[in-house]
Scaffold this active site. Structure first.
Site, mmCIF file in Angstrom:
data_model
loop_
_atom_site.group_PDB
_atom_site.id
_atom_site.type_symbol
_atom_site.label_atom_id
_atom_site.label_comp_id
_atom_site.label_asym_id
_atom_site.label_seq_id
_atom_site.Cartn_x
_atom_site.Cartn_y
_atom_site.Cartn_z
ATOM 1 C CG ASP A 132 -2.061 -0.895 1.209
ATOM 2 O OD1 ASP A 132 -2.374 -1.419 0.127
ATOM 3 O OD2 ASP A 132 -2.689 -1.087 2.271
ATOM 4 C CG MET A 133 1.926 5.569 -1.781
ATOM 5 S SD MET A 133 3.657 5.136 -1.454
ATOM 6 C CE MET A 133 4.161 4.500 -3.049
ATOM 7 C CD GLN A 168 -0.661 7.997 -2.225
ATOM 8 O OE1 GLN A 168 0.374 8.626 -2.411
ATOM 9 N NE2 GLN A 168 -1.063 7.631 -1.014
ATOM 10 N NE ARG A 189 -4.827 -1.445 -4.289
ATOM 11 C CZ ARG A 189 -4.416 -1.814 -3.071
ATOM 12 N NH1 ARG A 189 -3.937 -0.921 -2.221
ATOM 13 N NH2 ARG A 189 -4.482 -3.079 -2.710
ATOM 14 C CB ALA A 194 -6.608 7.727 1.604
HETATM 15 C C1 FAD Z 1 -8.845 -1.104 -3.342
HETATM 16 C C2 FAD Z 1 -8.389 0.233 -2.824
HETATM 17 C C3 FAD Z 1 -7.137 0.364 -2.267
HETATM 18 C C4 FAD Z 1 -6.683 1.594 -1.840
HETATM 19 N N1 FAD Z 1 -5.381 1.733 -1.401
HETATM 20 C C5 FAD Z 1 -4.914 2.953 -1.072
HETATM 21 C C6 FAD Z 1 -3.550 3.168 -0.749
HETATM 22 O O1 FAD Z 1 -2.721 2.253 -0.745
HETATM 23 N N2 FAD Z 1 -3.160 4.435 -0.438
HETATM 24 C C7 FAD Z 1 -4.024 5.494 -0.448
HETATM 25 O O2 FAD Z 1 -3.614 6.632 -0.192
HETATM 26 N N3 FAD Z 1 -5.335 5.310 -0.726
HETATM 27 C C8 FAD Z 1 -5.794 4.075 -1.032
HETATM 28 N N4 FAD Z 1 -7.122 3.924 -1.350
HETATM 29 C C9 FAD Z 1 -8.085 5.021 -1.078
HETATM 30 C C10 FAD Z 1 -8.186 5.982 -2.254
HETATM 31 O O3 FAD Z 1 -7.002 6.714 -2.367
HETATM 32 C C11 FAD Z 1 -9.363 6.942 -2.077
HETATM 33 O O4 FAD Z 1 -9.181 7.659 -0.891
HETATM 34 C C12 FAD Z 1 -10.718 6.273 -2.036
HETATM 35 O O5 FAD Z 1 -10.798 5.176 -2.904
HETATM 36 C C13 FAD Z 1 -11.797 7.279 -2.432
HETATM 37 O O6 FAD Z 1 -11.603 7.723 -3.746
HETATM 38 P P1 FAD Z 1 -12.614 7.384 -4.945
HETATM 39 O O7 FAD Z 1 -11.790 7.146 -6.167
HETATM 40 O O8 FAD Z 1 -13.469 6.238 -4.561
HETATM 41 O O9 FAD Z 1 -13.411 8.675 -5.237
HETATM 42 P P2 FAD Z 1 -13.938 9.961 -4.436
HETATM 43 O O10 FAD Z 1 -13.639 11.148 -5.287
HETATM 44 O O11 FAD Z 1 -13.490 9.966 -3.006
HETATM 45 O O12 FAD Z 1 -15.478 9.692 -4.455
HETATM 46 C C14 FAD Z 1 -16.251 9.650 -5.641
HETATM 47 C C15 FAD Z 1 -17.577 8.979 -5.359
HETATM 48 O O13 FAD Z 1 -17.342 7.610 -4.991
HETATM 49 C C16 FAD Z 1 -18.244 7.223 -3.966
HETATM 50 N N5 FAD Z 1 -17.460 6.923 -2.740
HETATM 51 C C17 FAD Z 1 -16.170 7.193 -2.519
HETATM 52 N N6 FAD Z 1 -15.782 6.785 -1.296
HETATM 53 C C18 FAD Z 1 -16.863 6.264 -0.729
HETATM 54 C C19 FAD Z 1 -17.117 5.680 0.537
HETATM 55 N N7 FAD Z 1 -16.149 5.564 1.481
HETATM 56 N N8 FAD Z 1 -18.393 5.258 0.776
HETATM 57 C C20 FAD Z 1 -19.351 5.347 -0.179
HETATM 58 N N9 FAD Z 1 -19.163 5.892 -1.374
HETATM 59 C C21 FAD Z 1 -17.953 6.341 -1.655
HETATM 60 C C22 FAD Z 1 -19.185 8.373 -3.756
HETATM 61 O O14 FAD Z 1 -20.267 8.222 -4.624
HETATM 62 C C23 FAD Z 1 -18.340 9.555 -4.182
HETATM 63 O O15 FAD Z 1 -19.096 10.645 -4.571
HETATM 64 C C24 FAD Z 1 -7.568 2.704 -1.866
HETATM 65 C C25 FAD Z 1 -8.836 2.573 -2.417
HETATM 66 C C26 FAD Z 1 -9.250 1.373 -2.909
HETATM 67 C C27 FAD Z 1 -10.599 1.270 -3.547
#
Ligand code: FAD
Length: 312
Positions: A132-133, A168, A189, A194
């Site tokens: 993970d990052m 990211q 990935r 986040a």
């Molecule tokens: C499999 C996976 C692994 C990840 N690994 C990392 C990592 O290693 N390091 C890191 O920094 N981040 C990681 N993340 C988190 C990522 O960076 C984002 O913070 C997170 O996925 C939210 O971004 P989004 O692309 O879903 O869109 P966003 O712009 O946050 O959201 C867009 C839309 O998606 C939906 N949505 C988003 N989040 C949610 C939620 N929690 N509940 C319900 N609906 C939601 C909503 O409809 C929202 O309007 C990971 C995410 C995933 C899916």
């Protein structure tokens, strides 16, 4: 919304609230939507249930910074058990690991050694370790460690294809990082990111992050290496579907990834459309910082959780 996001990220680092939440029954009940449970059996069970719906999994034993080398080794032991259990049960699952949990901030050499041992175990069992990052202070060291391990061998077999990393889209540097990782054939990935990052390092506006995500997604899906497109955002998913359709890129050449408990409807619908879907399933007692970052992403989840909590 940015103020709420910052507030949740600040709360995610609050030790008193964390101690209280992780030990309270109410806290555990609130977290259960996004965290599969406290024990290894819980996460294996969740992975089995997803596999039954054609969804693969990546298992995350929650925990971030450790205080001693012994703690780092104990964190790694859980992952060794997971790799054995996945193999024994024939699950369609791999593991996701944070290097801070393996001691990165105590001793980077120790974290690298522990991660290399996990990758060796993955080579032996035909599996894969995703690193993970975390926050931007750790980006370079994380990438360096992954590149070194990827270039190495375990038990006479190459590690290539058994370890990958996360990029990211909010970081300005990510396009260059992807170019370098692709030159070595490292699986990536792609996510938005986040953590709370300064405007010197990361796009502050969501629109710019989204635009960069699409640009980077296009680099990945046409690279010939199997990558994960990790998002719940309809617009990002649609942009990916459109691009792969236009370019005749088969759905088997990449996978979508989502978090456990988030957009379950969309997870199943993408599988029905023939796309690969992997769900990131976290488990363990140290769920609090992970949970607060999920609330930071979508403060509406607080209302959602509160409603469900009081319904139960
Ligand atoms: C499999 C996976 C692994 C990840 N690994 C990392 C990592 O290693 N390091 C890191 O920094 N981040 C990681 N993340 C988190 C990522 O960076 C984002 O913070 C997170 O996925 C939210 O971004 P989004 O692309 O879903 O869109 P966003 O712009 O946050 O959201 C867009 C839309 O998606 C939906 N949505 C988003 N989040 C949610 C939620 N929690 N509940 C319900 N609906 C939601 C909503 O409809 C929202 O309007 C990971 C995410 C995933 C899916």
């Amino acid at each position: 919304m940015p103020a709420l996001r910052s507030a949740f990220i600040a709360l995610s680092r609050n030790p008193a609230l964390r101690g209280f939440s992780e030990s309270s029954t109410i806290g555990r009940r609130m977290s259960s939507r996004f965290v599969a449970g406290m024990e290894i059996g819980d996460v294996l069970h969740a992975a089995e249930a997803l596999n039954a719906h054609g969804i693969s999994a990546t298992l995350d034993s929650l925990g971030e910074n450790v205080a001693t080398p012994d703690e780092a080794r104990r964190s790694a032991d859980v992952y060794h058990r997971l790799l054995d259990d996945i193999h024994r049960r024939g699950l369609n699952a791999n593991v996701s690991v944070k290097l801070t949990q393996m001691g990165l901030e105590l001793d980077p050499a120790l974290a690298e050694q522990i991660a290399a041992e996990l990758v060796a175990h993955a080579v032996e069992t035909g599996n894969f370790v995703r690193i993970d990052m975390e926050g931007s202070a750790l980006t370079q060291v994380t990438l360096d460690i992954v590149k070194r391990i990827h270039a190495g061998q375990s038990g006479g077999k190459p590690n290539r294809g058994h370890v990958g990393v996360v990029i990211q889209a909010y970081l300005y540097r990510s396009e260059q990082d992807i170019a370098e990782l692709l030159a070595e054939g490292i699986r990536i990935r792609l996510c938005k990111g986040a953590y709370q990052e300064p405007p010197q390092l990361a796009f502050p506006a969501k629109a710019d992050v989204d635009q960069n995500f699409v640009r980077l997604m296009r680099m990945l899906v046409r690279s010939g290496v199997y990558h994960g497109i990790a998002t719940h955002d309809d617009a990002m998913i649609e942009a990916t579907r459109q691009f792969v359709t236009e370019r005749n890129i088969a759905p088997s050449e990449f996978e979508f990834q989502m978090l456990y408990g988030v957009r379950r409807d969309l997870q199943r619908s993408l599988v029905e459309q023939g796309y690969g879907m992997r769900v990131y399933i976290p488990f363990g007692h140290e769920w609090y910082p992970y949970f607060m970052r999920r609330l930071a992403e979508r403060p509406a989840n607080v209302l959602f959780l509160a409603k469900n909590f009081f319904k139960n």
